[in-house]
Write an enzyme that holds these catalytic residues in place. Sequence first.
Site, mmCIF file in Angstrom:
data_model
loop_
_atom_site.group_PDB
_atom_site.id
_atom_site.type_symbol
_atom_site.label_atom_id
_atom_site.label_comp_id
_atom_site.label_asym_id
_atom_site.label_seq_id
_atom_site.Cartn_x
_atom_site.Cartn_y
_atom_site.Cartn_z
ATOM 1 N N ASP A 13 0.810 -1.227 0.000
ATOM 2 C CA ASP A 13 0.000 0.000 0.000
ATOM 3 C C ASP A 13 0.840 1.274 0.000
ATOM 4 O O ASP A 13 0.450 2.290 0.573
ATOM 5 C CB ASP A 13 -0.954 0.023 1.222
ATOM 6 C CG ASP A 13 -1.889 -1.164 1.227
ATOM 7 O OD1 ASP A 13 -2.278 -1.608 0.135
ATOM 8 O OD2 ASP A 13 -2.216 -1.640 2.328
ATOM 9 N N LYS A 16 1.879 2.069 -5.147
ATOM 10 C CA LYS A 16 2.394 1.472 -6.395
ATOM 11 C C LYS A 16 1.441 1.716 -7.558
ATOM 12 O O LYS A 16 1.867 1.949 -8.685
ATOM 13 C CB LYS A 16 2.599 -0.047 -6.218
ATOM 14 C CG LYS A 16 3.604 -0.407 -5.149
ATOM 15 C CD LYS A 16 3.659 -1.895 -4.912
ATOM 16 C CE LYS A 16 2.406 -2.449 -4.302
ATOM 17 N NZ LYS A 16 2.122 -1.993 -2.934
ATOM 18 N N GLY A 40 -4.594 -4.125 -3.757
ATOM 19 C CA GLY A 40 -5.589 -3.084 -4.001
ATOM 20 C C GLY A 40 -4.821 -1.839 -4.399
ATOM 21 O O GLY A 40 -4.127 -1.257 -3.576
ATOM 22 N N HIS A 41 -4.852 -1.497 -5.668
ATOM 23 C CA HIS A 41 -4.053 -0.382 -6.182
ATOM 24 C C HIS A 41 -4.973 0.774 -6.566
ATOM 25 O O HIS A 41 -5.783 0.649 -7.485
ATOM 26 C CB HIS A 41 -3.207 -0.847 -7.378
ATOM 27 C CG HIS A 41 -2.148 -1.837 -6.990
ATOM 28 N ND1 HIS A 41 -1.252 -2.369 -7.872
ATOM 29 C CD2 HIS A 41 -1.834 -2.375 -5.775
ATOM 30 C CE1 HIS A 41 -0.433 -3.189 -7.229
ATOM 31 N NE2 HIS A 41 -0.780 -3.222 -5.964
ATOM 32 N N GLN A 222 1.989 -5.980 -3.324
ATOM 33 C CA GLN A 222 2.495 -6.144 -1.953
ATOM 34 C C GLN A 222 3.792 -5.338 -1.765
ATOM 35 O O GLN A 222 3.978 -4.336 -2.427
ATOM 36 C CB GLN A 222 2.700 -7.634 -1.608
ATOM 37 C CG GLN A 222 1.399 -8.428 -1.469
ATOM 38 C CD GLN A 222 0.760 -8.839 -2.779
ATOM 39 O OE1 GLN A 222 1.409 -9.427 -3.637
ATOM 40 N NE2 GLN A 222 -0.514 -8.554 -2.950
HETATM 41 P P1 GDP Z 1 -0.741 0.400 -3.523
HETATM 42 O O1 GDP Z 1 -1.356 -0.863 -3.045
HETATM 43 O O2 GDP Z 1 0.722 0.435 -3.306
HETATM 44 O O3 GDP Z 1 -1.114 0.732 -4.940
HETATM 45 O O4 GDP Z 1 -1.346 1.562 -2.607
HETATM 46 P P2 GDP Z 1 -2.897 1.741 -2.194
HETATM 47 O O5 GDP Z 1 -3.649 2.251 -3.344
HETATM 48 O O6 GDP Z 1 -3.403 0.523 -1.512
HETATM 49 O O7 GDP Z 1 -2.754 2.833 -1.050
HETATM 50 C C1 GDP Z 1 -2.177 4.076 -1.293
HETATM 51 C C2 GDP Z 1 -3.210 5.147 -0.915
HETATM 52 O O8 GDP Z 1 -2.597 6.396 -0.882
HETATM 53 C C3 GDP Z 1 -4.341 5.273 -1.916
HETATM 54 O O9 GDP Z 1 -5.500 5.643 -1.250
HETATM 55 C C4 GDP Z 1 -3.851 6.415 -2.833
HETATM 56 O O10 GDP Z 1 -4.922 7.100 -3.468
HETATM 57 C C5 GDP Z 1 -3.184 7.292 -1.827
HETATM 58 N N1 GDP Z 1 -2.065 8.094 -2.305
HETATM 59 C C6 GDP Z 1 -1.076 7.762 -3.176
HETATM 60 N N2 GDP Z 1 -0.163 8.739 -3.246
HETATM 61 C C7 GDP Z 1 -0.571 9.706 -2.403
HETATM 62 C C8 GDP Z 1 -0.027 10.956 -1.996
HETATM 63 O O11 GDP Z 1 1.044 11.375 -2.413
HETATM 64 N N3 GDP Z 1 -0.741 11.669 -1.072
HETATM 65 C C9 GDP Z 1 -1.923 11.240 -0.553
HETATM 66 N N4 GDP Z 1 -2.534 11.998 0.323
HETATM 67 N N5 GDP Z 1 -2.452 10.043 -0.912
HETATM 68 C C10 GDP Z 1 -1.794 9.312 -1.811
HETATM 69 P P1 IMO Z 2 -0.871 -4.080 -2.303
HETATM 70 O O1 IMO Z 2 -0.455 -4.592 -3.639
HETATM 71 C C1 IMO Z 2 -0.865 -4.529 2.017
HETATM 72 C C2 IMO Z 2 -0.854 -8.587 3.607
HETATM 73 C C3 IMO Z 2 -2.108 -9.017 4.359
HETATM 74 C C4 IMO Z 2 -1.494 -9.973 5.353
HETATM 75 C C5 IMO Z 2 -0.402 -10.660 4.524
HETATM 76 C C6 IMO Z 2 -0.831 -11.982 3.909
HETATM 77 O O2 IMO Z 2 -2.187 -3.369 -2.301
HETATM 78 O O3 IMO Z 2 0.210 -3.311 -1.645
HETATM 79 P P2 IMO Z 2 -2.416 -12.630 1.856
HETATM 80 O O4 IMO Z 2 -3.870 -12.378 1.640
HETATM 81 O O5 IMO Z 2 -1.536 -12.087 0.796
HETATM 82 O O6 IMO Z 2 -2.112 -14.068 2.151
HETATM 83 O O7 IMO Z 2 -2.072 -11.834 3.227
HETATM 84 O O8 IMO Z 2 -0.063 -9.764 3.491
HETATM 85 N N1 IMO Z 2 -1.107 -8.087 2.240
HETATM 86 C C7 IMO Z 2 -1.058 -6.801 1.905
HETATM 87 N N2 IMO Z 2 -0.881 -5.702 2.675
HETATM 88 N N3 IMO Z 2 -0.988 -4.403 0.680
HETATM 89 C C8 IMO Z 2 -1.147 -5.499 -0.102
HETATM 90 O O9 IMO Z 2 -1.161 -5.422 -1.448
HETATM 91 C C9 IMO Z 2 -1.222 -6.768 0.511
HETATM 92 N N4 IMO Z 2 -1.384 -8.022 0.040
HETATM 93 C C10 IMO Z 2 -1.294 -8.818 1.113
HETATM 94 O O10 IMO Z 2 -2.731 -7.925 4.981
HETATM 95 O O11 IMO Z 2 -0.854 -9.266 6.376
HETATM 96 MG MG MG Z 3 -2.889 -1.524 -1.801
#
Ligand code: GDP
Ligand code: IMO
Ligand code: MG
Length: 427
Positions: A13, A16, A40-41, A222
């Site tokens: 998270d 990416k 979840g991207h 991840q």
């Molecule tokens: P990922 O799994 O690595 O793609 O990241 P996620 O989407 O799960 O979580 C990143 C969160 O941060 C999302 O809600 C994005 O919309 C938000 N986000 C990304 N870059 C920024 C930033 O520079 N500032 C803020 N405030 N939010 C951001």
């Molecule tokens: P993105 O791509 C954050 C974590 C789960 C748990 C562990 C194992 O959005 O960054 P799993 O379901 O993969 O067997 O869970 O890994 N986890 C993540 N945490 N971002 C993710 O993906 C994750 N994918 C798995 O919360 O701790």
């Molecule tokens: Mg994510």
Amino acid sequence: MKTLVVVGSQWGDEGKGKVTDYLAQKADVVVRSQGGNNAGHTILFGGNKFALRSIPSGIFNPNIKNVMANGMVIHPKQMLEELHGLEARGIREYQLFISNRAHIVLPYHEALDGAFETFKGDHKIGTTKRGIGPAYADKANRIGIRMGDFVEEHTLKELLKETLNIKNRELQMLGLPQYDFHELYTEYSVYAKELKKFVCDTSLLLEEEIEKGSKVLFEGAQGVMLCLDHGTYPYVTSSSPTGASVPLNAGIAPRYITDVLGVCKAYTTRVGEGPFPTELNGDLANYIRERGHEYGTVTQRPRRVGYLDCVALNYARRVSGINHLALMLFDVLSGIKTLKICYAYDLDGEIIYTIPSTTYDYSRVKPLYIELPGWDEDITSVTSFEDLPENAKAYIRKIEELTKSKVSLFSVGPDRTQTIELEEFFK
Ligand code: GDP
Ligand code: IMO
Ligand code: MG
């Protein structure tokens, strides 16, 4: 630089999806090579917000070839729901290619994922319960079903019957409900038919693209600290999100990978269980959680929040070959009087600069911090490094010093436009 790997350098998270979407504006191909719908991207542009799970973040651009490579585990039903959801929102022109060697996730994998978590009790991992671990386990145990077999009528029936025979015995031994072959086949053969047009040898496609000079972006899921081999085992996912895993998981030569962009938050978050040395509780944690909207994209769980941990980042740099950093959610830190960055751990009186391999040791380390003055200014409209408050510049420079990496991009908001590239990628 014609290929670029985007990896999460913390516990997932990190942003990416945002970085991939931003850089995809200049790419020809976007590849997801591991994980599945545990990811979840989040992507935001033109007032629209999308949360992608298995589908690569280049899907919004009709000129981009989106590849779901052999190292992924794909849930056919969920993936099609995701695709239909995108189509319903107007994303109808896209190019999607799914590896015939990718494995599929079926409902019994999800059931087993949930059951193992229950059996583990207090030692549960906190998985996303999407069946990811059991699907990779079946792959390793050679009882998985691959896309190429799944979408062929003449193989699916026999293979599913044979596999279900084994899985139902396992479910029975564990005291879990079994699956009816006809019901499962009837439902999933419909998905197989729909997916067939996307399935091909993506390894061949990627070699052709790279050889002809296309710009290829590998979108990690991840993060390195969740890596099955190098992460905080057993509190990890079941694939390797490192740069090193990309050639294997995409079926390309290792020599094609030269640049790895480690995506990191300006602080740290973690969802699920496991040690987290710089974790914060109380007012500051709540301040960061609310400003950063730190709630899981997949499970909506509140994310655990902590100070930036440069020991973990340095470890990620080493095991994943990171040579650039993308510093995300930098705007979230405005309004904090003093910022701390962890530069080492104290393990029973010994100062260490790396991650201990055991949970026993890692849960005992005490983070050692340097303190830096914060800034009050809102930085969400900043468009260059020079625009940043002096203390924010110093924060970036300190990260570079502690991680021996260059911050090549930083982000000051969730929107595509709130991105500042300090080094030009895909020149
Ligand atoms: P990922 O799994 O690595 O793609 O990241 P996620 O989407 O799960 O979580 C990143 C969160 O941060 C999302 O809600 C994005 O919309 C938000 N986000 C990304 N870059 C920024 C930033 O520079 N500032 C803020 N405030 N939010 C951001
Ligand atoms: P993105 O791509 C954050 C974590 C789960 C748990 C562990 C194992 O959005 O960054 P799993 O379901 O993969 O067997 O869970 O890994 N986890 C993540 N945490 N971002 C993710 O993906 C994750 N994918 C798995 O919360 O701790
Ligand atoms: Mg994510």
